[in-house]
Design a protein around this motif. Sequence first.
Motif, PDB file in Angstrom:
ATOM      1  N   GLY A  77      47.159 -14.405  80.252  1.00 39.22           N
ATOM      2  CA  GLY A  77      47.615 -14.489  81.636  1.00 39.22           C
ATOM      3  C   GLY A  77      46.742 -15.473  82.391  1.00 39.22           C
ATOM      4  N   VAL A  78      47.308 -16.071  83.442  1.00 41.45           N
ATOM      5  CA  VAL A  78      46.604 -17.087  84.207  1.00 41.45           C
ATOM      6  C   VAL A  78      46.687 -16.751  85.689  1.00 41.45           C
ATOM      7  CG1 VAL A  78      46.513 -19.545  84.792  1.00 41.45           C
ATOM      8  CG2 VAL A  78      47.212 -18.849  82.513  1.00 41.45           C
ATOM      9  N   SER A  79      45.548 -16.840  86.380  1.00 43.68           N
ATOM     10  CA  SER A  79      45.541 -16.771  87.834  1.00 43.68           C
ATOM     11  C   SER A  79      44.947 -18.080  88.342  1.00 43.68           C
ATOM     12  CB  SER A  79      44.720 -15.573  88.331  1.00 43.68           C
ATOM     13  OG  SER A  79      43.341 -15.838  88.205  1.00 43.68           O
ATOM     14  N   GLN A  80      44.802 -18.188  89.627  1.00 46.02           N
ATOM     15  CA  GLN A  80      44.261 -19.419  90.189  1.00 46.02           C
ATOM     16  C   GLN A  80      42.823 -19.669  89.742  1.00 46.02           C
ATOM     17  OE1 GLN A  80      44.567 -19.557  94.424  1.00 46.02           O
ATOM     18  NE2 GLN A  80      44.033 -21.715  94.543  1.00 46.02           N
ATOM     19  N   SER A  81      42.063 -18.606  89.526  1.00 43.41           N
ATOM     20  CA  SER A  81      40.645 -18.785  89.228  1.00 43.41           C
ATOM     21  C   SER A  81      40.200 -18.261  87.861  1.00 43.41           C
ATOM     22  CB  SER A  81      39.811 -18.103  90.310  1.00 43.41           C
ATOM     23  OG  SER A  81      40.109 -16.722  90.349  1.00 43.41           O
ATOM     24  N   ALA A  82      41.110 -17.625  87.097  1.00 43.59           N
ATOM     25  CA  ALA A  82      40.669 -17.010  85.839  1.00 43.59           C
ATOM     26  C   ALA A  82      41.793 -16.955  84.813  1.00 43.59           C
ATOM     27  CB  ALA A  82      40.164 -15.590  86.114  1.00 43.59           C
ATOM     28  N   PHE A  83      41.389 -16.694  83.567  1.00 38.54           N
ATOM     29  CA  PHE A  83      42.317 -16.380  82.479  1.00 38.54           C
ATOM     30  C   PHE A  83      42.070 -14.934  82.076  1.00 38.54           C
ATOM     31  CE2 PHE A  83      41.526 -20.972  81.687  1.00 38.54           C
ATOM     32  CZ  PHE A  83      42.829 -21.430  81.880  1.00 38.54           C
ATOM     33  N   LEU A  84      43.122 -14.242  81.710  1.00 35.23           N
ATOM     34  CA  LEU A  84      43.031 -12.902  81.141  1.00 35.23           C
ATOM     35  C   LEU A  84      43.670 -12.990  79.772  1.00 35.23           C
ATOM     36  CD1 LEU A  84      42.890  -9.685  81.215  1.00 35.23           C
ATOM     37  CD2 LEU A  84      45.228  -9.824  82.022  1.00 35.23           C
ATOM     38  N   PHE A  85      42.991 -12.481  78.759  1.00 34.33           N
ATOM     39  CA  PHE A  85      43.650 -12.398  77.462  1.00 34.33           C
ATOM     40  C   PHE A  85      43.454 -11.022  76.885  1.00 34.33           C
ATOM     41  CE2 PHE A  85      39.511 -14.328  76.443  1.00 34.33           C
ATOM     42  CZ  PHE A  85      39.063 -13.568  75.381  1.00 34.33           C
ATOM     43  N   ARG A  86      44.459 -10.596  76.124  1.00 35.68           N
ATOM     44  CA  ARG A  86      44.434  -9.316  75.428  1.00 35.68           C
ATOM     45  C   ARG A  86      44.697  -9.580  73.962  1.00 35.68           C
ATOM     46  NH1 ARG A  86      48.410  -6.499  79.708  1.00 35.68           N
ATOM     47  NH2 ARG A  86      46.879  -6.105  81.331  1.00 35.68           N
ATOM     48  N   VAL A  87      43.916  -8.938  73.106  1.00 33.53           N
ATOM     49  CA  VAL A  87      44.051  -9.115  71.666  1.00 33.53           C
ATOM     50  C   VAL A  87      44.242  -7.743  71.032  1.00 33.53           C
ATOM     51  CG1 VAL A  87      42.977 -10.003  69.569  1.00 33.53           C
ATOM     52  CG2 VAL A  87      42.544 -11.135  71.759  1.00 33.53           C
ATOM     53  N   SER A  88      45.271  -7.623  70.203  1.00 29.21           N
ATOM     54  CA  SER A  88      45.562  -6.376  69.514  1.00 29.21           C
ATOM     55  C   SER A  88      44.620  -6.201  68.330  1.00 29.21           C
ATOM     56  CB  SER A  88      47.020  -6.402  69.033  1.00 29.21           C
ATOM     57  OG  SER A  88      47.284  -5.310  68.210  1.00 29.21           O
ATOM     58  N   LEU A  89      43.876  -5.083  68.331  1.00 26.01           N
ATOM     59  CA  LEU A  89      42.927  -4.783  67.253  1.00 26.01           C
ATOM     60  C   LEU A  89      43.112  -3.332  66.793  1.00 26.01           C
ATOM     61  CD1 LEU A  89      39.779  -6.453  68.851  1.00 26.01           C
ATOM     62  CD2 LEU A  89      41.208  -7.390  67.027  1.00 26.01           C
ATOM     63  N   PRO A  90      44.308  -2.992  66.289  1.00 27.95           N
ATOM     64  CA  PRO A  90      44.520  -1.608  65.853  1.00 27.95           C
ATOM     65  C   PRO A  90      43.646  -1.275  64.653  1.00 27.95           C
ATOM     66  CG  PRO A  90      46.306  -2.988  65.090  1.00 27.95           C
ATOM     67  CD  PRO A  90      45.442  -3.840  65.994  1.00 27.95           C
ATOM     68  N   SER A  91      43.301  -0.040  64.531  1.00 35.32           N
ATOM     69  CA  SER A  91      42.480   0.514  63.449  1.00 35.32           C
ATOM     70  C   SER A  91      41.038   0.029  63.491  1.00 35.32           C
ATOM     71  CB  SER A  91      43.085   0.262  62.059  1.00 35.32           C
ATOM     72  OG  SER A  91      42.919  -1.079  61.646  1.00 35.32           O
ATOM     73  N   ILE A  92      40.613  -0.552  64.609  1.00 36.56           N
ATOM     74  CA  ILE A  92      39.234  -1.003  64.748  1.00 36.56           C
ATOM     75  C   ILE A  92      38.533  -0.104  65.748  1.00 36.56           C
ATOM     76  CG2 ILE A  92      37.746  -2.877  65.546  1.00 36.56           C
ATOM     77  CD1 ILE A  92      39.841  -4.792  64.432  1.00 36.56           C
ATOM     78  N   ARG A  93      37.383   0.408  65.354  1.00 34.00           N
ATOM     79  CA  ARG A  93      36.582   1.256  66.235  1.00 34.00           C
ATOM     80  C   ARG A  93      35.444   0.419  66.788  1.00 34.00           C
ATOM     81  NH1 ARG A  93      35.126   6.587  63.108  1.00 34.00           N
ATOM     82  NH2 ARG A  93      33.786   6.707  64.939  1.00 34.00           N
ATOM     83  N   SER A  94      35.320   0.385  68.100  1.00 35.53           N
ATOM     84  CA  SER A  94      34.303  -0.467  68.723  1.00 35.53           C
ATOM     85  C   SER A  94      32.883  -0.048  68.354  1.00 35.53           C
ATOM     86  CB  SER A  94      34.460  -0.473  70.240  1.00 35.53           C
ATOM     87  OG  SER A  94      34.246   0.814  70.767  1.00 35.53           O
ATOM     88  N   ASP A  95      32.671   1.227  68.028  1.00 36.58           N
ATOM     89  CA  ASP A  95      31.324   1.675  67.704  1.00 36.58           C
ATOM     90  C   ASP A  95      30.918   1.370  66.261  1.00 36.58           C
ATOM     91  OD1 ASP A  95      33.198   3.525  66.736  1.00 36.58           O
ATOM     92  OD2 ASP A  95      31.818   5.212  66.938  1.00 36.58           O
ATOM     93  N   GLN A  96      31.850   0.942  65.412  1.00 35.05           N
ATOM     94  CA  GLN A  96      31.524   0.664  64.015  1.00 35.05           C
ATOM     95  C   GLN A  96      31.936  -0.726  63.544  1.00 35.05           C
ATOM     96  OE1 GLN A  96      33.357   3.699  61.634  1.00 35.05           O
ATOM     97  NE2 GLN A  96      31.925   5.276  62.265  1.00 35.05           N
ATOM     98  N   SER A  97      32.562  -1.514  64.387  1.00 30.13           N
ATOM     99  CA  SER A  97      33.161  -2.760  63.908  1.00 30.13           C
ATOM    100  C   SER A  97      32.301  -3.999  64.102  1.00 30.13           C
ATOM    101  CB  SER A  97      34.500  -2.991  64.608  1.00 30.13           C
ATOM    102  OG  SER A  97      34.268  -3.190  65.988  1.00 30.13           O
TER     103      SER A  97
END
Length: 146
Positions: free
Chosen positions: A35-55
Motif C-alpha cells: 500500500g502507498v500513502s503520501q509519506s509511506a509504504f505499507l507492505f504485508r507478507v504472508s508467513l503461515p506456519s512461522i512462529r516469530s519466537d522460533q523463526s
Amino acid sequence: MGVDDNSESKLKPSVVLTGSANESYGPCIGLVDIGVSQSAFLFRVSLPSIRSDQSQLKCEIQRDGKVCIQGVITEGTGMLEGISSKCEMKVEKFCRPGPFTISFNLPGSVDPRLFSPKFRPDGILEVVVMKSMNTGDSVDARAPPS
C-alpha cells in the motif's frame, strides 16, 4: 494509460522465494501486498506456519526500496502431538523446515531508519516504512519484527 495505471503495476512486486519458502505446497508463503500513502509504504507478507519466537525472522530494508526477509522454519517434523496422542504425518503440505528468504522491491526509495515491523498472530508480517525525503541518505536498516 494514466498515471494511476502505471503506479498500480509497480505495486505488484516481483517476489523471489528461496529455501523452504520455494517448496511450499500448502498455504502460500511469501504473498505480498503493498500500500502507498503520501509519506509511506505499507507492505504485508504472508508467513503461515512461522512462529516469530522460533523463526529467527529478520527484515532488511535498503534505501532504494529493496526488502529482504529471512528466517528459519522450525516446524514441520513428521510427528504431531495432540492432547492425548501422537500422530505421524502421511501428507505434509506446509513448508519443510529450513532457512528461507523472500525479497522484493517497493515502488520507490525509503528512509530505512524509519520503519515499523509487526508480526501479527495470524502469520502476517506487516511493515510501515517512510518514503525517502533526502536522496543522500545511505543508511540501511536491519531489525527483527516485534
